[in-house]
Design a protein around this motif. Structure first.
Motif, PDB file in Angstrom:
ATOM      1  N   TYR A  73       0.844  -1.197   0.000  1.00  0.00           N
ATOM      2  CA  TYR A  73       0.000   0.000   0.000  1.00  0.00           C
ATOM      3  C   TYR A  73       0.877   1.243   0.000  1.00  0.00           C
ATOM      4  N   LYS A  74       0.288   2.349  -0.470  1.00  0.00           N
ATOM      5  CA  LYS A  74       1.008   3.624  -0.593  1.00  0.00           C
ATOM      6  C   LYS A  74       0.278   4.701   0.194  1.00  0.00           C
ATOM      7  N   LEU A  75       1.067   5.563   0.853  1.00  0.00           N
ATOM      8  CA  LEU A  75       0.522   6.697   1.577  1.00  0.00           C
ATOM      9  C   LEU A  75       0.875   8.002   0.885  1.00  0.00           C
ATOM     10  N   VAL A  76      -0.033   8.970   1.002  1.00  0.00           N
ATOM     11  CA  VAL A  76       0.148  10.306   0.436  1.00  0.00           C
ATOM     12  C   VAL A  76      -0.238  11.321   1.503  1.00  0.00           C
ATOM     13  N   PRO A  77       0.115  12.611   1.311  1.00  0.00           N
ATOM     14  CA  PRO A  77      -0.366  13.617   2.252  1.00  0.00           C
ATOM     15  C   PRO A  77      -1.884  13.552   2.390  1.00  0.00           C
ATOM     16  N   ALA A  78      -2.396  13.783   3.583  1.00  0.00           N
ATOM     17  CA  ALA A  78      -3.822  13.627   3.838  1.00  0.00           C
ATOM     18  C   ALA A  78      -4.672  14.441   2.864  1.00  0.00           C
ATOM     19  N   ALA A  79      -4.203  15.634   2.500  1.00  0.00           N
ATOM     20  CA  ALA A  79      -4.985  16.482   1.591  1.00  0.00           C
ATOM     21  C   ALA A  79      -5.083  15.904   0.184  1.00  0.00           C
ATOM     22  N   GLU A  80      -4.199  14.957  -0.154  1.00  0.00           N
ATOM     23  CA  GLU A  80      -4.198  14.361  -1.491  1.00  0.00           C
ATOM     24  C   GLU A  80      -4.867  12.999  -1.540  1.00  0.00           C
ATOM     25  N   ALA A  81      -5.431  12.563  -0.434  1.00  0.00           N
ATOM     26  CA  ALA A  81      -6.041  11.240  -0.394  1.00  0.00           C
ATOM     27  C   ALA A  81      -7.274  11.191  -1.287  1.00  0.00           C
ATOM     28  N   PRO A  82      -7.476  10.113  -2.039  1.00  0.00           N
ATOM     29  CA  PRO A  82      -8.662   9.995  -2.886  1.00  0.00           C
ATOM     30  C   PRO A  82      -9.931   9.895  -2.051  1.00  0.00           C
ATOM     31  N   ALA A  83     -11.019  10.447  -2.568  1.00  0.00           N
ATOM     32  CA  ALA A  83     -12.305  10.366  -1.876  1.00  0.00           C
ATOM     33  C   ALA A  83     -12.820   8.929  -1.917  1.00  0.00           C
ATOM     34  N   ARG A  84     -13.409   8.503  -0.820  1.00  0.00           N
ATOM     35  CA  ARG A  84     -13.957   7.151  -0.750  1.00  0.00           C
ATOM     36  C   ARG A  84     -15.348   7.190  -0.137  1.00  0.00           C
ATOM     37  N   ASP A  85     -16.217   6.311  -0.641  1.00  0.00           N
ATOM     38  CA  ASP A  85     -17.540   6.161  -0.064  1.00  0.00           C
ATOM     39  C   ASP A  85     -17.476   5.224   1.141  1.00  0.00           C
ATOM     40  N   GLY A  86     -18.466   5.310   1.994  1.00  0.00           N
ATOM     41  CA  GLY A  86     -18.561   4.386   3.114  1.00  0.00           C
ATOM     42  C   GLY A  86     -17.807   4.880   4.324  1.00  0.00           C
ATOM     43  N   PRO A  87     -17.790   4.068   5.363  1.00  0.00           N
ATOM     44  CA  PRO A  87     -17.125   4.466   6.610  1.00  0.00           C
ATOM     45  C   PRO A  87     -15.623   4.557   6.409  1.00  0.00           C
ATOM     46  N   ALA A 112      -2.481   9.663   4.488  1.00  0.00           N
ATOM     47  CA  ALA A 112      -3.607   8.752   4.305  1.00  0.00           C
ATOM     48  C   ALA A 112      -3.274   7.788   3.178  1.00  0.00           C
ATOM     49  N   GLU A 113      -4.046   6.722   3.109  1.00  0.00           N
ATOM     50  CA  GLU A 113      -3.790   5.690   2.116  1.00  0.00           C
ATOM     51  C   GLU A 113      -4.282   6.118   0.737  1.00  0.00           C
ATOM     52  N   ALA A 114      -3.417   5.945  -0.265  1.00  0.00           N
ATOM     53  CA  ALA A 114      -3.801   6.233  -1.644  1.00  0.00           C
ATOM     54  C   ALA A 114      -4.385   5.001  -2.312  1.00  0.00           C
ATOM     55  N   PHE A 115      -3.776   3.839  -2.074  1.00  0.00           N
ATOM     56  CA  PHE A 115      -4.260   2.595  -2.673  1.00  0.00           C
ATOM     57  C   PHE A 115      -3.626   1.401  -1.979  1.00  0.00           C
ATOM     58  N   THR A 116      -4.208   0.234  -2.248  1.00  0.00           N
ATOM     59  CA  THR A 116      -3.667  -1.043  -1.778  1.00  0.00           C
ATOM     60  C   THR A 116      -3.479  -1.960  -2.980  1.00  0.00           C
ATOM     61  N   ASN A 117      -2.394  -2.712  -2.962  1.00  0.00           N
ATOM     62  CA  ASN A 117      -2.088  -3.727  -3.977  1.00  0.00           C
ATOM     63  C   ASN A 117      -1.996  -3.167  -5.395  1.00  0.00           C
ATOM     64  N   GLU A 118      -1.224  -2.089  -5.482  1.00  0.00           N
ATOM     65  CA  GLU A 118      -0.735  -1.559  -6.752  1.00  0.00           C
ATOM     66  C   GLU A 118       0.774  -1.355  -6.586  1.00  0.00           C
ATOM     67  N   PRO A 119       1.505  -1.110  -7.685  1.00  0.00           N
ATOM     68  CA  PRO A 119       2.957  -0.939  -7.552  1.00  0.00           C
ATOM     69  C   PRO A 119       3.330   0.225  -6.637  1.00  0.00           C
ATOM     70  N   VAL A 120       4.394   0.033  -5.847  1.00  0.00           N
ATOM     71  CA  VAL A 120       4.919   1.074  -4.966  1.00  0.00           C
ATOM     72  C   VAL A 120       6.409   1.222  -5.241  1.00  0.00           C
ATOM     73  N   ARG A 121       6.972   2.310  -4.739  1.00  0.00           N
ATOM     74  CA  ARG A 121       8.394   2.588  -4.897  1.00  0.00           C
ATOM     75  C   ARG A 121       9.067   2.475  -3.540  1.00  0.00           C
ATOM     76  N   ILE A 122      10.047   1.576  -3.438  1.00  0.00           N
ATOM     77  CA  ILE A 122      10.801   1.373  -2.206  1.00  0.00           C
ATOM     78  C   ILE A 122      12.271   1.604  -2.540  1.00  0.00           C
ATOM     79  N   GLY A 123      12.856   2.672  -1.978  1.00  0.00           N
ATOM     80  CA  GLY A 123      14.197   3.048  -2.413  1.00  0.00           C
ATOM     81  C   GLY A 123      14.160   3.339  -3.901  1.00  0.00           C
ATOM     82  N   ASP A 124      15.037   2.671  -4.654  1.00  0.00           N
ATOM     83  CA  ASP A 124      15.059   2.843  -6.111  1.00  0.00           C
ATOM     84  C   ASP A 124      14.322   1.723  -6.834  1.00  0.00           C
ATOM     85  N   VAL A 125      13.554   0.930  -6.097  1.00  0.00           N
ATOM     86  CA  VAL A 125      12.951  -0.280  -6.654  1.00  0.00           C
ATOM     87  C   VAL A 125      11.440  -0.117  -6.768  1.00  0.00           C
TER      88      VAL A 125
END
Length: 224
Positions: free
Chosen positions: A53-67, A148-161
């Protein structure tokens, strides 16, 4: 016929160390090793398939429905026993991207550990649970209102990888190696050969051969 455990990539990976895997990837011309992700809560090596999963600044978090859902909870619930959660938190904001309740939840689901490119909090709780955490830094600062969380189970960047869900990861005190699923068989074959040769060198030293002889041309040219 080989035993099933001898064919399982995770079992094979767990018998290696990160240095042997790194050498194998160098030999094969494959990138995938990240440094600076320290072993923080246990001294145990971890190996497994990757959930991200990837985190972004809270102000950039995608809108989500539900709790609301706290960061990381989707990944914990998606992870199967033995898998490793890998987190990107490269916002530059000092805020925990993993914490104590997540460590407990992951431990109860038999997750093998977590690797975080960013800060982690509640590390004493992870130590109490004997849950392996590898991360870039530690903090007491909460994620709430910061990241906040941007997404789960998509590609992420760790170091240069770039790390994809379903990749393989091995982490120990020397570093973290990420291996694409399509490369894992040849990386394991090469790493096991390197590890075997180094074990033979250790036996030769114990038998009294000079170290300059043991670490001669064969050692220097091992990755060719």
């Amino acid at each position: 016929m080989a035993a099933q455990d001898d064919l399982d990539p995770v079992r094979r990976l767990s018998r290696l160390d990160c240095c042997a895997v790194s050498d194998a990837m160098d030999k094969l011309g494959i990138a995938g090793v990240a440094s600076g992700l320290e072993q923080r809560s246990t001294t145990r090596r971890i190996a497994g398939r990757v959930v991200t999963y990837k985190l972004v600044p809270a102000a950039e978090a995608p809108a989500r429905d539900g709790p609301p859902r706290h960061l990381g909870t989707t990944a914990v619930e998606a992870a199967r026993p033995g898998e490793v959660i890998v987190v990107e938190q490269r916002t530059g904001i000092e805020a925990g991207s993993w914490g104590g309740i997540l460590s407990l939840g992951a431990k109860l689901r038999q997750v093998a550990g977590v690797v975080v490119d960013g800060p982690v909090r509640d590390i004493d709780e992870a130590r109490t649970y004997d849950f392996p955490v590898y991360c870039r830094s530690l903090t007491a600062r909460t994620a709430r209102s910061r990241v906040a969380e941007a997404f789960t189970n998509e590609p992420v960047r760790i170091g240069d990888v770039t790390v994809h869900p379903g990749d393989y990861v091995l982490a120990d005190a020397s570093g973290v190696a990420f291996i694409r699923a399509g490369d894992v068989a040849r990386v394991l074959d090469a790493a096991e050969a390197i590890s075997g040769r180094e074990a033979a060198m250790a036996r030769a030293l114990m038998a009294g051969r000079p170290i300059s002889e043991v670490m001669g041309a064969d050692y220097e040219h091992m990755l060719r």
